[in-house]
Design a protein around this motif. Structure first.
Motif, mmCIF file in Angstrom:
data_model
loop_
_atom_site.group_PDB
_atom_site.id
_atom_site.type_symbol
_atom_site.label_atom_id
_atom_site.label_comp_id
_atom_site.label_asym_id
_atom_site.label_seq_id
_atom_site.Cartn_x
_atom_site.Cartn_y
_atom_site.Cartn_z
ATOM 1 N N VAL A 78 0.797 -1.047 -0.045
ATOM 2 C CA VAL A 78 -0.032 0.062 0.056
ATOM 3 C C VAL A 78 0.788 1.370 -0.036
ATOM 4 C CG1 VAL A 78 -1.812 1.483 1.165
ATOM 5 C CG2 VAL A 78 -1.702 -1.196 1.170
ATOM 6 N N GLU A 79 0.616 2.046 -0.927
ATOM 7 C CA GLU A 79 1.336 3.324 -0.829
ATOM 8 C C GLU A 79 0.180 4.328 -0.789
ATOM 9 O OE1 GLU A 79 1.698 7.308 -2.738
ATOM 10 O OE2 GLU A 79 0.570 5.782 -3.506
ATOM 11 N N ARG A 80 0.587 5.353 0.231
ATOM 12 C CA ARG A 80 -0.294 6.226 0.643
ATOM 13 C C ARG A 80 0.123 7.838 0.576
ATOM 14 N NH1 ARG A 80 -0.223 6.609 6.421
ATOM 15 N NH2 ARG A 80 1.217 8.153 6.125
ATOM 16 N N GLY A 81 -0.321 8.741 -0.065
ATOM 17 C CA GLY A 81 0.075 10.008 -0.249
ATOM 18 C C GLY A 81 -0.845 10.958 -1.199
ATOM 19 N N ARG A 82 -0.181 11.759 -1.856
ATOM 20 C CA ARG A 82 -0.951 12.892 -2.606
ATOM 21 C C ARG A 82 -0.561 12.801 -3.980
ATOM 22 N NH1 ARG A 82 -4.284 14.993 0.756
ATOM 23 N NH2 ARG A 82 -4.417 17.020 -0.514
ATOM 24 N N SER A 83 -1.536 13.096 -4.718
ATOM 25 C CA SER A 83 -1.491 13.280 -6.143
ATOM 26 C C SER A 83 -1.454 14.719 -6.601
ATOM 27 C CB SER A 83 -2.316 12.451 -7.068
ATOM 28 O OG SER A 83 -1.918 12.833 -8.620
ATOM 29 N N LYS A 84 -0.333 15.301 -7.138
ATOM 30 C CA LYS A 84 -0.193 16.906 -7.364
ATOM 31 C C LYS A 84 -0.197 16.808 -9.109
ATOM 32 C CE LYS A 84 1.796 17.786 -2.760
ATOM 33 N NZ LYS A 84 3.216 18.425 -2.330
ATOM 34 N N GLY A 85 -0.703 18.005 -9.502
ATOM 35 C CA GLY A 85 -0.594 18.065 -11.124
ATOM 36 C C GLY A 85 -1.451 19.313 -11.416
ATOM 37 N N THR A 86 -1.788 19.328 -12.825
ATOM 38 C CA THR A 86 -2.490 20.319 -13.293
ATOM 39 C C THR A 86 -3.620 19.566 -14.467
ATOM 40 O OG1 THR A 86 -0.831 20.579 -15.026
ATOM 41 C CG2 THR A 86 -0.862 21.975 -13.362
ATOM 42 N N VAL A 87 -4.835 20.035 -14.661
ATOM 43 C CA VAL A 87 -5.638 19.394 -15.370
ATOM 44 C C VAL A 87 -5.181 20.134 -16.827
ATOM 45 C CG1 VAL A 87 -8.001 19.699 -16.135
ATOM 46 C CG2 VAL A 87 -7.545 19.755 -13.769
ATOM 47 N N VAL A 88 -5.206 19.120 -18.042
ATOM 48 C CA VAL A 88 -4.627 19.402 -19.170
ATOM 49 C C VAL A 88 -5.361 20.561 -19.678
ATOM 50 C CG1 VAL A 88 -4.356 18.594 -21.330
ATOM 51 C CG2 VAL A 88 -3.511 16.890 -19.432
ATOM 52 N N ALA A 89 -6.915 20.416 -19.857
ATOM 53 C CA ALA A 89 -7.794 21.571 -20.563
ATOM 54 C C ALA A 89 -7.640 22.815 -20.016
ATOM 55 C CB ALA A 89 -9.265 20.786 -20.345
ATOM 56 N N THR A 90 -7.505 23.016 -18.716
ATOM 57 C CA THR A 90 -7.481 24.272 -18.042
ATOM 58 C C THR A 90 -6.144 24.967 -17.555
ATOM 59 O OG1 THR A 90 -8.188 23.281 -15.895
ATOM 60 C CG2 THR A 90 -9.907 23.847 -17.545
ATOM 61 N N GLY A 91 -5.296 23.956 -17.166
ATOM 62 C CA GLY A 91 -4.244 24.354 -16.497
ATOM 63 C C GLY A 91 -4.377 24.448 -14.912
ATOM 64 N N ARG A 92 -5.426 24.018 -14.497
ATOM 65 C CA ARG A 92 -5.803 24.099 -13.053
ATOM 66 C C ARG A 92 -4.876 23.294 -12.260
ATOM 67 N NH1 ARG A 92 -11.966 23.529 -10.550
ATOM 68 N NH2 ARG A 92 -11.300 24.331 -8.363
ATOM 69 N N ALA A 93 -4.516 23.857 -10.971
ATOM 70 C CA ALA A 93 -3.641 23.077 -10.215
ATOM 71 C C ALA A 93 -4.549 22.327 -9.477
ATOM 72 C CB ALA A 93 -2.804 23.845 -9.464
ATOM 73 N N PHE A 94 -4.190 20.810 -9.140
ATOM 74 C CA PHE A 94 -4.824 19.992 -7.923
ATOM 75 C C PHE A 94 -3.949 19.337 -6.992
ATOM 76 C CE2 PHE A 94 -4.260 17.205 -11.521
ATOM 77 C CZ PHE A 94 -3.977 15.985 -10.911
ATOM 78 N N GLU A 95 -4.272 19.022 -6.017
ATOM 79 C CA GLU A 95 -3.657 18.037 -5.035
ATOM 80 C C GLU A 95 -4.678 17.313 -4.341
ATOM 81 O OE1 GLU A 95 -1.146 18.228 -1.140
ATOM 82 O OE2 GLU A 95 -0.974 19.939 -2.390
ATOM 83 N N VAL A 96 -4.797 15.920 -4.516
ATOM 84 C CA VAL A 96 -5.824 15.098 -3.968
ATOM 85 C C VAL A 96 -5.074 13.994 -3.358
ATOM 86 C CG1 VAL A 96 -7.438 15.806 -5.842
ATOM 87 C CG2 VAL A 96 -5.753 13.801 -6.038
ATOM 88 N N ALA A 97 -5.897 13.405 -1.994
ATOM 89 C CA ALA A 97 -5.347 12.180 -1.236
ATOM 90 C C ALA A 97 -5.479 11.094 -2.133
ATOM 91 C CB ALA A 97 -6.186 12.284 -0.120
ATOM 92 N N GLU A 98 -4.522 10.216 -1.993
ATOM 93 C CA GLU A 98 -4.693 9.109 -2.860
ATOM 94 C C GLU A 98 -3.869 7.890 -1.987
ATOM 95 O OE1 GLU A 98 -1.812 7.319 -3.686
ATOM 96 O OE2 GLU A 98 -0.244 8.793 -3.643
ATOM 97 N N VAL A 99 -4.532 6.706 -2.346
ATOM 98 C CA VAL A 99 -4.077 5.256 -1.657
ATOM 99 C C VAL A 99 -3.862 4.380 -2.932
ATOM 100 C CG1 VAL A 99 -4.375 3.425 -0.202
ATOM 101 C CG2 VAL A 99 -4.932 5.720 0.396
ATOM 102 N N HIS A 100 -2.861 3.697 -3.311
ATOM 103 C CA HIS A 100 -2.653 3.050 -4.248
ATOM 104 C C HIS A 100 -2.236 1.278 -3.577
ATOM 105 C CE1 HIS A 100 -1.409 6.359 -7.024
ATOM 106 N NE2 HIS A 100 -2.469 6.387 -6.708
#
Length: 129
Positions: A78-100
């Motif tokens: 199990v990996e736990r962390g955050r996914s950070k990036g941008t939306v391709v269509a808008t350039g909007r930044a995001f940061e969301v919790a994630e577990v893989h």
């Protein structure tokens, strides 16, 4: 490599040993699942499925995983962390919790389930949950 090292190598873009590439770490029968509400969600199988999933993901977001922890849970990593990036269509930044949740057998990924904060990701995409 230990199961945790295999998963860490995937996040690092391949094994530290230059003779081992990304697909060398993934079983040919691998299964990927992610919430169907996401534009890249669903169930994908095999190396072709990995490429399809990666293509769909890349059409919508450019992101990177920042792991807070890795741990073994039975036959899973199990990996736990955050996914950070941008939306391709808008350039909007995001940061969301994630577990893989990764299943590793014989130093190969046999399955992975990607869980992210789906409502937050849909909001960043400009979609409704």
């Amino acid at each position: 490599m230990t199961p945790i090292e295999v998963v860490q190598a995937i996040y690092a873009g391949g094994a530290s040993n230059s003779d081992v590439g990304f697909f060398d770490l993934i079983d040919p029968g691998v299964v990927i699942t992610q919430a169907g509400a996401l534009p890249w969600g669903g169930r994908f199988g095999g190396h072709d499925g990995v490429m399809q999933w990666m293509g769909k993901l890349g059409e919508h977001v450019q992101s990177q995983v920042f792991a807070d922890a890795y741990f073994e849970a039975g036959d899973c990593v199990v990996e736990r962390g955050r996914s950070k990036g941008t939306v391709v269509a808008t350039g909007r930044a995001f940061e969301v919790a994630e577990v893989h949740v990764w299943t590793v057998r014989n130093e190969k990924i046999t399955s992975v389930e990607f869980y992210i904060d789906t409502p937050a990701m849909l909001e960043a995409l400009g979609a409704r949950a």
